[in-house]
Design a protein around this motif. Structure first.
Motif, PDB file in Angstrom:
ATOM      1  N   LEU A  20     -14.020  19.075  -8.473  1.00 55.48           N
ATOM      2  CA  LEU A  20     -14.692  19.667  -7.528  1.00 55.48           C
ATOM      3  C   LEU A  20     -12.528  20.323  -7.292  1.00 55.48           C
ATOM      4  O   LEU A  20     -11.983  20.267  -6.340  1.00 55.48           O
ATOM      5  N   ALA A  21     -11.752  19.449  -7.319  1.00 54.42           N
ATOM      6  CA  ALA A  21     -10.306  19.020  -7.042  1.00 54.42           C
ATOM      7  C   ALA A  21      -9.662  18.555  -8.339  1.00 54.42           C
ATOM      8  O   ALA A  21      -9.908  17.952  -8.833  1.00 54.42           O
ATOM      9  N   LEU A  22      -8.307  19.405  -9.190  1.00 49.35           N
ATOM     10  CA  LEU A  22      -7.393  18.965  -9.437  1.00 49.35           C
ATOM     11  C   LEU A  22      -6.288  18.812  -8.759  1.00 49.35           C
ATOM     12  O   LEU A  22      -6.316  20.029  -8.682  1.00 49.35           O
ATOM     13  N   GLU A  23      -5.938  17.581  -9.172  1.00 53.11           N
ATOM     14  CA  GLU A  23      -3.921  17.810  -8.397  1.00 53.11           C
ATOM     15  C   GLU A  23      -3.255  17.167  -9.517  1.00 53.11           C
ATOM     16  O   GLU A  23      -3.414  16.375 -10.366  1.00 53.11           O
ATOM     17  N   ILE A  24      -2.350  17.708 -10.518  1.00 53.45           N
ATOM     18  CA  ILE A  24      -1.812  17.289 -10.880  1.00 53.45           C
ATOM     19  C   ILE A  24       0.245  17.900 -11.005  1.00 53.45           C
ATOM     20  O   ILE A  24       0.076  19.294 -10.703  1.00 53.45           O
ATOM     21  N   ASP A  25       0.825  16.733 -12.094  1.00 53.47           N
ATOM     22  CA  ASP A  25       2.174  16.877 -11.454  1.00 53.47           C
ATOM     23  C   ASP A  25       2.891  16.967 -12.781  1.00 53.47           C
ATOM     24  O   ASP A  25       2.369  16.028 -14.013  1.00 53.47           O
ATOM     25  N   VAL A  26       3.719  17.894 -13.162  1.00 52.33           N
ATOM     26  CA  VAL A  26       4.398  17.240 -14.486  1.00 52.33           C
ATOM     27  C   VAL A  26       5.854  17.583 -14.641  1.00 52.33           C
ATOM     28  O   VAL A  26       6.687  17.789 -13.652  1.00 52.33           O
ATOM     29  N   ARG A  27       5.835  16.789 -15.311  1.00 51.51           N
ATOM     30  CA  ARG A  27       7.504  16.144 -14.937  1.00 51.51           C
ATOM     31  C   ARG A  27       8.011  16.247 -16.896  1.00 51.51           C
ATOM     32  O   ARG A  27       7.749  15.929 -17.372  1.00 51.51           O
ATOM     33  N   LEU A  28       8.879  17.219 -16.481  1.00 51.69           N
ATOM     34  CA  LEU A  28       9.674  17.275 -18.058  1.00 51.69           C
ATOM     35  C   LEU A  28      11.247  16.855 -17.870  1.00 51.69           C
ATOM     36  O   LEU A  28      11.944  17.090 -17.576  1.00 51.69           O
ATOM     37  N   ASP A  29      11.243  16.445 -19.359  1.00 53.09           N
ATOM     38  CA  ASP A  29      12.501  15.306 -19.853  1.00 53.09           C
ATOM     39  C   ASP A  29      13.452  17.028 -20.215  1.00 53.09           C
ATOM     40  O   ASP A  29      13.523  17.284 -21.466  1.00 53.09           O
ATOM     41  N   ALA A  30      14.024  17.660 -19.424  1.00 50.28           N
ATOM     42  CA  ALA A  30      14.744  19.167 -20.279  1.00 50.28           C
ATOM     43  C   ALA A  30      16.556  18.284 -20.967  1.00 50.28           C
ATOM     44  O   ALA A  30      16.786  19.264 -21.779  1.00 50.28           O
TER      45      ALA A  30
END
Lengths: 758, 172
Positions: free
Chosen positions: A302-312
């Motif tokens: 029903l719901a997808l909350e996604i936070d992506v954090r990449l080390d550049a």
């Protein structure tokens, strides 16, 4: 014996007339590679060439106070290039890419350990290294930023919104959060990076070496020397593996070699050894993904909350586009009405991370597929059933609202992987084995995933790639494209595509390693675009040729030529002063539309789909994981060359298992401390299990003969499938890769003793 | 020191420092660049050659240890008429070579295996190749290639040990 022949399914009767496409013709450059005659950059004999070496910073962040030459050393047989020399000569000290923030040589501040500070060349490698050791560089170390979680310096961020997240969560019966962490990965191509540059002669600078993207090097050198692109000539040598590692970093090496050649007036060889290559060049982005998701009582998302954090790392390099692809794939091949995906790529004082096969997707696929197994457990659902209920069907929409006609291929892939792995009976057998065995546990893991072919969004439109074919002597046809061969089979597959388009035998088509003085810019050899995008342009160019010759001899176009009729037509065409060379340009055949600002629409022209099952056995004494079997169903659109396609899928899966289970980049004070193949563990023939493939073919209407891009797909889901298997075997929770024995042991002993059952 | 050795069937006499790497002698002094360097520390096997029939990493062998001995490299595998060795042919057909940089060492490791075990099991093949890293193939097609070559070599000379007919050291 070892390999089960891959099962292939495709619509019956389709393309029965094809004679070259779909056949396992012999690899074009096979003989040279098998006899030791292929010339890699280190094999190139160049008279009078000097050797270059790169002096690198030992600190993660520092001010450069002084660079002095030891007066006791005889500098007459060495040249030194510093940032100040570039300035003095009017060169642009910027490695052109996206943000143009990375210098060729650090001028006053060092932003990461191993950053190039000085270049030295001398008649031999030993002399160059001796001279480099006599450069006295004084630094004032500064406080480095090493923790990506704490970094506030963002190179890029994106957001994707669909539906109403709050409403989705309000209706959810099960809500689960999770944080998933992943380490960096070395490309570990067996041929280290290297370039040879010549000084400018007759207004042209030549560079030759190991690379994926000759025109990236042209762009970068034109910018560096403030010269027109026609003044730069780049030639690819046989390239011993790339995997993304030879996408952008070669720009830097080529620039360095060219600067040294410029300074000493001779050709200069700049060949990295393994340690330098591992410590200094790019790696897969480490980082973390947060998930919060809601499931209804029927097990539907029903719901997808996604936070992506990449080390550049210290400079932007390609991180903005890696992040973009990551967020666009973060919700996976699943149906969900309410989605919010955010992502950011942040700066740390570490060597810049860069392109690596999968390009952000392996990271988000690991997080999502691991999360779905945990979500299934939380909802007391079978992990297979959870996926089955939520995988996209034909025509359903992705997180960006793109309706994908063949999305149901994901369900076919799942069904094929389950049946070929005998999922149910194997699970029952595992349960019995695990009850019986005192110190070993078996488990099965699954992952479903997809990968968009070609540049993201409007990237291909902006790129406007060009490819050409030309009439060669003797009624032969030569393919001209800047797409490089690095093992994946570009030269072979392009020849097949042109042969099939014209109806000529494979042997009549020539393909060469690109020389930018000769080939048009068909874009970089990246992003699973070589067959799906450039292959189509090559076919279009061949159709142009066909039309011209057909018109010349007065027959309708699009009919197969014979060698004799083609030769006659070609002769007549050339005798009448007709064009020898026929170009075609990317024309957005799929009519892709994408809104760059809102991140809505057709993120990719097409996707390839896959499901992978991994079987493991874990030792409860050593916590070592033995991968017993991999079964993978992958949709490739159309296998132009089934064996080469299988080779891509198998090789990608092996790299994915390495990233998930074995390969650990250990950083200390911003430096890689295990920059050796001795203690960075690559899977050997023993750790790599037999791999069983089911190659599915749901054709992409606008790809050449239906082909999609498959170079990266196999890298995306092997790690979560393996880690899900380990978690299932032991009944533990694992949220960080590589899942080394230490991490697995920690998860095991975190469980109460009565649940360990051993 | 003065060195005499036989490289791919060809006698060679030259002067070299005793601790020079055999790999450098092959590549730099003899121009035999078919043998590759991948790591320089004996981990990847790209530089593997046979020293009197024994598989060694040439980056770890000082030339003083090669004096008076016979060295076989990938460049001597094919016949002088260009006919590929069954291993080379099988690697080509199966797709065992992709980027090709591990291939010279991989072929020599496979040749060493077939010389002592003409009918290796899959696990014997995997064990024999475990000192040779490949990053492209996932080893599937390499293992297949070795099995195919072994079968063909047995069929070609049923009563003789594989590798005896056209052994890894071909004398041209």
């Amino acid at each position: 014996m070892p390999s089960v022949p891959p099962a292939r399914t495709r619509p019956r009767g389709a393309r029965a007339a094809e004679r070259v496409v779909g056949r396992n013709v012999l690899r074009r450059e096979g003989r040279e590679k098998l006899t030791g005659q292929a010339i890699y950059v280190a094999d190139l004999a160049v008279d009078d060439a000097w050797w270059g070496t790169t002096v690198r910073a030992p600190h993660a962040r520092a001010r450069i106070l002084a660079i002095e030459r030891d007066p006791g050393y005889d500098w007459s047989r060495a040249v030194v290039v510093l940032a100040a020399d570039l300035e003095r000569r009017g060169y642009a000290n910027v490695a052109h890419l996206i943000h143009d923030d990375q210098p060729f040589l650090a001028a006053s501040v060092v932003e990461h350990a191993e950053e190039p500070v000085a270049l030295v060349a001398a008649p031999s490698r030993e002399e160059a290294e001796r001279a480099a050791a006599h450069l006295r560089i004084r630094y004032e170390p500064l406080e480095p930023l090493l923790d990506f979680e704490g970094s506030r310096a963002s190179f890029a961020s994106y957001a994707i919104d669909k539906g109403d997240l709050a409403r989705g969560f309000a209706a959810a019966a099960t809500v689960l959060e999770g944080v998933y962490r992943f380490g960096a990965q070395e490309h570990a191509y067996i041929e280290p990076n290297g370039m040879i540059a010549w000084p400018s002669r007759d207004g042209v600078r030549r560079v030759q070496g190991s690379m994926q993207c000759p025109f990236y090097v042209v762009h970068a050198l034109a910018r560096l020397f403030r010269e027109p692109e026609a003044a730069i000539r780049v030639v690819q040598t046989t390239t011993g593996g790339g995997f993304g590692g030879k996408e952008e970093y070669p720009n830097l090496i080529a620039g360095h070699a060219a600067l040294l050649a410029d300074a000493c007036g001779r050709p200069v060889r700049l060949l990295y050894d393994r340690a330098e290559d591992m410590a200094a060049t790019t790696r897969r982005h480490p980082g973390r993904v947060r998930h919060r998701s809601g499931l209804d009582s029927d097990g539907r998302l029903l719901a997808l909350e996604i936070d992506v954090r990449l080390d550049a790392g210290a400079y932007a390099t390609l991180s903005p586009v890696v992040l973009s692809r990551a967020v666009l794939h973060a919700a996976g091949p699943y149906r969900c009405a309410n989605v919010r995906i955010t992502g950011t790529a942040v700066k740390t004082n570490t060597p810049p991370n860069g392109a690596f096969r999968g390009f952000g997707v392996p990271q988000v696929a690991f997080a999502l597929e691991r999360h779905l197994d945990r979500l299934a457990a939380a909802a007391a659902l079978d992990p297979v059933e959870l996926r089955r209920r939520n995988l996209l069907a034909d025509g359903e929409t992705t997180a960006t609202g793109q309706a994908v006609a063949d999305a149901g291929a994901s369900r076919q892939a799942l069904a094929a992987a389950l049946s070929r792995s005998r999922w149910r009976s194997t699970r029952r057998a595992h349960a019995a084995y695990n009850r019986r065995h005192p110190t070993r546990r078996r488990g099965l893991g699954l992952a479903c995933y997809f990968h968009g072919s070609g540049f993201t969004g409007n990237g291909e439109i902006r790129l406007g790639s060009v490819a050409a074919v030309e009439l060669a002597p003797g009624g032969r046809v030569r393919v001209l494209a800047s797409s490089t061969e690095m093992g994946q089979g570009t030269r072979t597959v392009f020849a097949q595509i042109v042969a099939e388009t014209l109806g000529l035998p494979y042997e009549r088509i020539e393909t060469v390693d690109p020389d930018t003085a000769e080939v048009p810019d068909s874009g970089p050899t990246v992003a699973s675009r070589t067959v799906a995008v450039v292959g189509r342009i090559v076919a279009d160019a061949a159709r142009e040729l066909d039309r011209a010759l057909a018109a010349r001899v007065g027959r309708p176009p699009g009919r197969r030529w014979t060698v004799a009729t083609f030769e006659r037509a070609a002769r007549r065409h050339l005798a009448a002063g007709g064009e020898r060379r026929f170009e075609a340009r990317f024309a957005n055949p799929a009519g892709q539309r994408f809104d760059d600002r809102a991140y809505r629409g057709d993120a990719y022209a097409t996707y390839a789909w896959a499901a992978t099952v991994v079987e493991v056995e874990v030792d409860l004494v050593s916590f070592e994981v033995e991968v017993r079997r991999v079964v993978s169903a992958q949709d490739v659109g159309r296998a132009i060359h089934p064996r080469l396609a299988a080779g891509q899928l198998e090789g990608g899966l092996a790299q994915a298992l390495g990233w998930g289970l074995f390969e650990e980049v250990v950083m200390r004070e911003g430096r890689m401390v295990n920059a050796q193949l001795t203690n960075y563990v690559l899977p050997t023939a023993i750790e790599t299990p037999p791999i069983e493939l089911a190659i599915l073919e749901r054709p992409f209407a606008h790809g050449p003969f239906g082909a999609k891009g498959i170079g990266e797909l196999p890298m995306d889901g092997g790690a979560p499938a393996a880690v899900n298997a380990v978690a299932a075997a032991l009944g533990v929770d694992l949220t960080e890769i590589p899942a080394t024995p230490e991490r697995i042991a920690a998860a095991w002993f975190a469980r109460p003793p009565q649940e360990r059952g051993a | 020191m003065k060195l005499r050795l036989i490289v791919d069937g060809r006698p060679v006499a030259l002067e070299a420092p005793p601790m020079k790497r055999l790999l450098d002698l092959l590549r730099d002094d003899l121009g035999a660049t078919g043998t590759k360097e991948g790591c320089g520390e004996g981990e990847c096997g790209a530089c593997a050659v046979l020293l009197d029939g024994e598989l060694v990493n040439s980056c770890l062998v000082p030339v003083c240890q090669a004096d008076g001995r016979e060295i076989a490299t990938v460049e001597g595998l094919a016949g002088s008429d260009g006919t590929l060795h069954p291993l080379q042919q099988a690697f080509w057909e199966t797709g065992g070579a992709q980027c090709g940089i591990c291939t010279p060492g991989m072929l020599m490791a496979a040749a060493a295996l077939l010389a002592r075990d003409p009918a290796p099991s899959e696990s014997a093949i995997r064990t024999a190749l475990a000192g040779n890293l490949c990053r492209c193939t996932g080893y599937v097609k390499i293992v297949e290639a070795v099995a195919v070559a072994a079968r063909r070599m047995r069929r070609a000379s049923p009563r003789r040990r594989a590798g005896a007919r056209r052994g890894p050291v071909s004398r041209r």
